[in-house]
Write an enzyme that holds these catalytic residues in place. Structure first.
Site, PDB file in Angstrom:
ATOM      1  N   CYS A   1      81.246  70.359 -88.043  1.00  0.00           N
ATOM      2  CA  CYS A   1      81.516  68.907 -87.871  1.00  0.00           C
ATOM      3  C   CYS A   1      82.848  68.446 -88.460  1.00  0.00           C
ATOM      4  CB  CYS A   1      80.360  68.103 -88.452  1.00  0.00           C
ATOM      5  SG  CYS A   1      79.674  68.782 -89.968  1.00  0.00           S
TER       6      CYS A   1
ATOM      7  N   HIS B   1      82.361  61.699 -91.034  1.00  0.00           N
ATOM      8  CA  HIS B   1      83.151  62.509 -91.965  1.00  0.00           C
ATOM      9  C   HIS B   1      84.577  61.971 -91.997  1.00  0.00           C
ATOM     10  CE1 HIS B   1      79.858  65.133 -92.374  1.00  0.00           C
ATOM     11  NE2 HIS B   1      80.297  66.215 -91.759  1.00  0.00           N
TER      12      HIS B   1
HETATM   13  P1  NAP Z   1      68.087  70.219 -89.675  1.00  0.00           P
HETATM   14  O1  NAP Z   1      67.953  68.742 -89.632  1.00  0.00           O
HETATM   15  O2  NAP Z   1      67.699  70.923 -90.920  1.00  0.00           O
HETATM   16  O3  NAP Z   1      67.253  70.839 -88.422  1.00  0.00           O
HETATM   17  C1  NAP Z   1      67.057  72.228 -88.295  1.00  0.00           C
HETATM   18  C2  NAP Z   1      66.207  72.545 -87.076  1.00  0.00           C
HETATM   19  O4  NAP Z   1      65.974  73.985 -87.078  1.00  0.00           O
HETATM   20  C3  NAP Z   1      64.831  71.881 -87.055  1.00  0.00           C
HETATM   21  O5  NAP Z   1      64.481  71.536 -85.731  1.00  0.00           O
HETATM   22  C4  NAP Z   1      63.897  72.972 -87.561  1.00  0.00           C
HETATM   23  O6  NAP Z   1      62.573  72.886 -87.032  1.00  0.00           O
HETATM   24  C5  NAP Z   1      64.547  74.218 -86.997  1.00  0.00           C
HETATM   25  N1  NAP Z   1      64.178  75.392 -87.797  1.00  0.00           N
HETATM   26  C6  NAP Z   1      64.337  75.582 -89.112  1.00  0.00           C
HETATM   27  N2  NAP Z   1      63.785  76.773 -89.479  1.00  0.00           N
HETATM   28  C7  NAP Z   1      63.264  77.315 -88.361  1.00  0.00           C
HETATM   29  C8  NAP Z   1      62.554  78.521 -88.085  1.00  0.00           C
HETATM   30  N3  NAP Z   1      62.272  79.409 -89.050  1.00  0.00           N
HETATM   31  N4  NAP Z   1      62.171  78.765 -86.806  1.00  0.00           N
HETATM   32  C9  NAP Z   1      62.451  77.867 -85.826  1.00  0.00           C
HETATM   33  N5  NAP Z   1      63.099  76.707 -86.027  1.00  0.00           N
HETATM   34  C10 NAP Z   1      63.508  76.438 -87.280  1.00  0.00           C
HETATM   35  O7  NAP Z   1      69.603  70.669 -89.394  1.00  0.00           O
HETATM   36  P2  NAP Z   1      70.732  69.913 -88.515  1.00  0.00           P
HETATM   37  O8  NAP Z   1      71.576  69.074 -89.376  1.00  0.00           O
HETATM   38  O9  NAP Z   1      70.084  69.344 -87.317  1.00  0.00           O
HETATM   39  O10 NAP Z   1      71.645  71.143 -88.100  1.00  0.00           O
HETATM   40  C11 NAP Z   1      71.246  72.049 -87.086  1.00  0.00           C
HETATM   41  C12 NAP Z   1      72.334  73.100 -86.891  1.00  0.00           C
HETATM   42  O11 NAP Z   1      73.541  72.452 -86.474  1.00  0.00           O
HETATM   43  C13 NAP Z   1      72.665  73.853 -88.168  1.00  0.00           C
HETATM   44  O12 NAP Z   1      72.946  75.187 -87.850  1.00  0.00           O
HETATM   45  C14 NAP Z   1      73.891  73.105 -88.687  1.00  0.00           C
HETATM   46  O13 NAP Z   1      74.692  73.892 -89.511  1.00  0.00           O
HETATM   47  C15 NAP Z   1      74.585  72.728 -87.398  1.00  0.00           C
HETATM   48  N6  NAP Z   1      75.436  71.539 -87.465  1.00  0.00           N
HETATM   49  C16 NAP Z   1      74.991  70.385 -88.048  1.00  0.00           C
HETATM   50  C17 NAP Z   1      75.833  69.273 -88.086  1.00  0.00           C
HETATM   51  C18 NAP Z   1      75.420  67.956 -88.690  1.00  0.00           C
HETATM   52  O14 NAP Z   1      76.279  67.052 -88.804  1.00  0.00           O
HETATM   53  N7  NAP Z   1      74.163  67.758 -89.090  1.00  0.00           N
HETATM   54  C19 NAP Z   1      77.099  69.351 -87.530  1.00  0.00           C
HETATM   55  C20 NAP Z   1      77.522  70.532 -86.915  1.00  0.00           C
HETATM   56  C21 NAP Z   1      76.667  71.607 -86.902  1.00  0.00           C
HETATM   57  P3  NAP Z   1      61.338  72.307 -87.912  1.00  0.00           P
HETATM   58  O15 NAP Z   1      61.508  70.836 -87.984  1.00  0.00           O
HETATM   59  O16 NAP Z   1      60.140  72.735 -87.143  1.00  0.00           O
HETATM   60  O17 NAP Z   1      61.459  72.969 -89.269  1.00  0.00           O
END
Ligand code: NAP
Length: 374
Positions: A155, A250
């Protein structure tokens, strides 16, 4: 939800997370795509989406999504395009698995971004890097169904890259120094605790500086002669990342040193013009989520600000302000002699839209435009 027979069915991996929720918001009523499958962890699977997810968006869960049953990761999927907002602890293997099963994986996760052969795309900057897809060679389960992985950057990298691309193209860059002020939604849900972040600034985000320092150079790099790899852009990049008590958006303080051969001629007006006139394939092709103006310079001294400006142009526009030349070592006030080689400025972007879900949707729209989606 709008639907017609020409709509492309898509699945969302990590549908319950912060990025997954934004993907649902952005894909609802999308002119090309319709969400038909939602996937998350074992604890969420088998449940109705509204019960499995802590919905934190400012619009209600779309009614057809609310009642959709969440599938478990590694379930077989019918949709060819698969958006991934999976946690990085599971994204690497799961995305490889779905690509091997013939799916086009459009990922937000860090795991495959720097892999040789995997494009790391910001459609305004490097849409041609999608040519790398042809070199991907997963162990396909079915030789007739060749899947692939395409990624969008971290991001903070997206904000930095869109601010730097117009300058790199027009003036060349020698070195870049970045200090980030990153929103808490960037840490996912539940992310950092309130006791840690309220009334505070945390001067470290794990792995973030390394991502910022390497990913922007891949995005601004060039395709090798045989289109099999990326030669990184040669400028030096140094980043320090901090977490601040902002929900979304950000902010980055960036100092650039322009290439020496162009150092005598660069004015503030020329830099602002480079930003304000910057466009690319999404604008030319009028892709649905493309911002009208990807980069906009604010002349007001107190802008941009996260709360006021993060939603500009559907949350897809990068906002810049506070451009000023850096002072020279020999400067004697009150007669300053500013350097025309070093400038500093402030940049802002919405981290979960332009920096994540919106970036993935724009990448999917680019693939659709290039007829690479099916
Ligand atoms: P998050 O809110 O923690 O969501 C993570 C997701 O992954 C949830 O749907 C979760 O499902 C699932 N997950 C976790 N453990 C799992 C497992 N063992 N098996 C299957 N599913 C699983 O994270 P986020 O902020 O959305 O980020 C998601 C990805 O995008 C990450 O890799 C992050 O680095 C990347 N990203 C995020 C941003 C940002 O601004 N937030 C920006 C760029 C990239 P459950 O709810 O069922 O646990």
């Amino acid at each position: 939800m709008r639907y017609n027979k020409d709509m492309i069915s898509v699945a969302i991996l990590g549908a319950t997370g912060m990025v997954g929720q934004k993907l649902i918001q952005l894909l609802t009523d999308h002119p090309y795509f319709t969400i038909t499958e939602l996937v998350a962890s074992k604890k969420s699977s088998g449940r109705a989406y509204k019960d499995a997810c802590t919905w934190l968006q400012n619009t209600p869960i779309p009614s057809d999504i609310a009642t959709m049953t969440v599938k478990e990761l590694y379930s077989p999927l019918k949709s060819i395009p698969v958006f991934s907002g999976l946690d990085s602890s599971v994204a690497g293997d799961a995305e490889t698995h779905y690509a091997s099963m013939g799916h086009t994986v459009i990922s937000n996760a860090k795991n495959h971004r720097m892999d040789t052969g995997v494009p790391l795309i910001i459609p305004e900057i490097n849409p041609h890097h999608a040519d790398l897809i042809a070199t991907q060679d997963f162990l396909y389960q079915d030789a007739n169904k060749k899947g692939c992985i395409i990624t969008n950057p971290n991001c903070a990298t997206i904000v930095a890259s869109l601010a730097l691309a117009p300058l790199y193209a027009r003036f060349g860059l020698e070195s870049v120094y970045i200090t980030s002020m990153q929103a808490i939604s960037g840490a996912g849900y539940p992310g950092v605790s309130s006791m840690e972040i309220i009334d505070n600034v945390i001067p470290y985000i794990a792995d973030e500086e390394e991502k910022l320092e390497s990913e922007a150079k891949k995005i601004l790099g060039s395709l090798s002669k045989n289109n099999t790899d990326i030669i990184p852009a040669p400028f030096a990049m140094h980043a320090l990342c901090t977490r601040v008590p902002v929900i979304d958006g950000h902010s980055l303080h960036i100092i650039v040193e322009f290439s020496s051969d162009s150092s005598n001629t660069i004015s503030e007006e020329a830099i602002i013009d480079a930003w304000n006139t910057f466009t690319g394939t999404p604008q030319v092709q009028a892709l649905p989520l493309a911002p009208t103006q990807p980069v906009l310079y604010f002349s007001q001294k107190n802008r941009p600000q996260p709360r006021l400006d993060r939603d500009r142009d559907k949350g897809m526009g990068i906002c810049i302000g506070r451009l000023k030349p850096c002072r020279r070592k020999t400067e004697v006030l009150p007669k300053p002699s500013h350097s025309t080689k070093h400038y500093s400025f402030f940049a802002l972007g919405h981290n979960t839209i332009r920096g994540a879900a919106g970036a993935a949707v724009l990448n999917a729209e680019l693939l659709h435009h290039k007829r690479l989606l099916t």
